[in-house]
Design a protein around this motif. Structure first.
Motif, short mmCIF file in Angstrom:
data_model
loop_
_atom_site.label_atom_id
_atom_site.label_comp_id
_atom_site.label_asym_id
_atom_site.label_seq_id
_atom_site.Cartn_x
_atom_site.Cartn_y
_atom_site.Cartn_z
N GLN A 1 39.85 46.64 21.32
CA GLN A 1 41.08 46.99 20.59
C GLN A 1 42.25 47.61 21.67
N LYS A 2 41.80 48.01 22.59
CA LYS A 2 42.76 48.62 23.42
C LYS A 2 43.71 47.85 24.06
N TYR A 3 43.24 46.59 24.52
CA TYR A 3 43.79 45.45 25.41
C TYR A 3 44.50 44.55 24.51
N ILE A 4 44.14 44.25 23.18
CA ILE A 4 44.66 43.18 22.58
C ILE A 4 46.11 43.23 22.38
N GLU B 1 31.25 50.67 30.31
CA GLU B 1 32.52 51.60 30.79
C GLU B 1 32.13 52.40 32.27
N GLN B 2 31.04 52.15 32.56
CA GLN B 2 30.85 52.53 33.96
C GLN B 2 31.35 51.54 35.25
N LYS B 3 31.03 50.24 34.36
CA LYS B 3 31.27 48.93 35.67
C LYS B 3 32.29 48.46 35.43
N SER B 4 32.70 48.38 34.35
CA SER B 4 34.05 47.38 34.13
C SER B 4 35.39 48.04 34.38
N ILE B 5 35.99 47.23 34.86
CA ILE B 5 37.45 47.77 35.39
C ILE B 5 38.53 46.86 34.84
N ILE B 6 38.17 46.47 33.42
CA ILE B 6 38.93 45.27 32.77
C ILE B 6 40.30 45.80 32.74
N GLY B 7 40.79 46.92 32.30
CA GLY B 7 42.16 47.37 32.36
C GLY B 7 42.79 47.03 33.56
N GLU B 8 42.30 47.30 34.76
CA GLU B 8 42.90 46.80 35.98
C GLU B 8 42.98 45.52 36.05
N THR B 9 41.98 44.66 35.59
CA THR B 9 42.06 43.36 35.65
C THR B 9 43.30 42.93 35.01
N ILE B 10 43.30 43.17 33.64
CA ILE B 10 44.64 42.69 32.95
C ILE B 10 45.83 43.08 33.71
N ASN B 11 46.04 44.36 34.12
CA ASN B 11 47.35 44.86 34.56
C ASN B 11 47.77 44.18 35.96
N SER B 12 46.81 43.64 36.54
CA SER B 12 46.95 42.93 37.81
C SER B 12 47.17 41.36 37.59
N ILE B 13 46.64 40.69 36.61
CA ILE B 13 47.25 39.55 36.18
C ILE B 13 48.63 39.43 35.39
#
Length: 234
Positions: A45-48, A10-22
């Motif tokens: 679960q938040k991103y599926i 949670e402190q290092k991943s920006i996966i939400g930003e990764t997905i949104n940018s794609i």
């Protein structure tokens, strides 16, 4: 297909930003989160969604493992874009996807040897010799001094299906070991070396033009033309 290599922190991943940018720049692309054996997988679960799939690959081989495992599960895509969960797109990379090269790296540098700490070089040499002893690719005797090719930073890039078929044929899936931070550094160099063997000049086949080291401090700012990359040293 975009493959997000993710060991969730949670402190290092920006996966939400990764997905949104794609989704912003490539809205029709399939997105696979390839989990690198995260201790807690509930984050997914938040991103599926209809366009994001979670692949619980139990991948222990870091980014290059995410690429190989996802290709094995989904072998019929024309190309695979490997990106980290600490990265996002700043603009579309469609022009690079449409090019003919079998591999286009996000970032590259030819400083394959000089960037290795002196006390780790023998470790790297031994790792490469062990890997290539199992591959059908040839490791030249001068590889310990050879900086005529590039390393693929983070193994991130656009891989054509045809190249991944060659990886499988030549034993990369079975033989690639990338379990630690330093192993992943060696994998960057191994993929770059294989690219050279396959006739790919990564100095020309690269999204962000130039030597990655010259733009290292710009990577996390979002000021580069295509890629934002936060370097956590995981």
């Amino acid at each position: 297909m975009f493959i997000i290599s993710c060991y969730f922190d949670e402190q290092k991943s920006i996966i939400g930003e990764t997905i949104n940018s794609i989704r912003k720049f490539h809205p029709k692309e399939k997105i696979i989160i390839c989990d690198s054996d995260s201790p807690d997988k509930s984050y997914a679960q938040k991103y599926i969604s209809n366009y994001v799939e979670f692949f619980d690959a139990k991948n222990k081989r870091r980014p290059i493992g995410a690429l190989l495992e996802t290709y094995k599960k989904y072998p019929n895509e024309p190309y695979y874009v490997l990106i980290h969960d600490s990265c996002s797109l700043v603009s579309s990379i469609q022009n690079f996807i449409d090019r003919d090269e079998e591999l286009i790296s996000f970032f590259q540098t030819t400083r394959t040897i000089s960037t290795i700490p002196s006390d780790k070089r023998e470790v790297y040499f031994n790792w490469m010799e062990k890997l290539f002893s199992k591959l059908s690719y040839e490791l030249k005797l001068n590889f310990k001094e050879d900086e005529s090719h590039s390393l693929v930073v983070g193994c991130m890039g656009i891989y054509k299906k045809s190249l991944l078929e060659k990886f499988i044929k030549n034993g990369v899936y079975e033989s690639m070991e990338s379990h630690s931070f330093y192993d992943s550094c060696w994998a960057e160099r191994a993929i770059g070396y294989i690219a050279k063997i396959e006739g790919i000049d990564l100095k020309k086949s690269c999204v962000e033009e130039g030597d990655a080291l010259s733009m290292w401090y710009d990577m996390p700012t979002g000021s580069l033309p295509y890629i934002k990359k936060i370097c956590f040293g995981r």
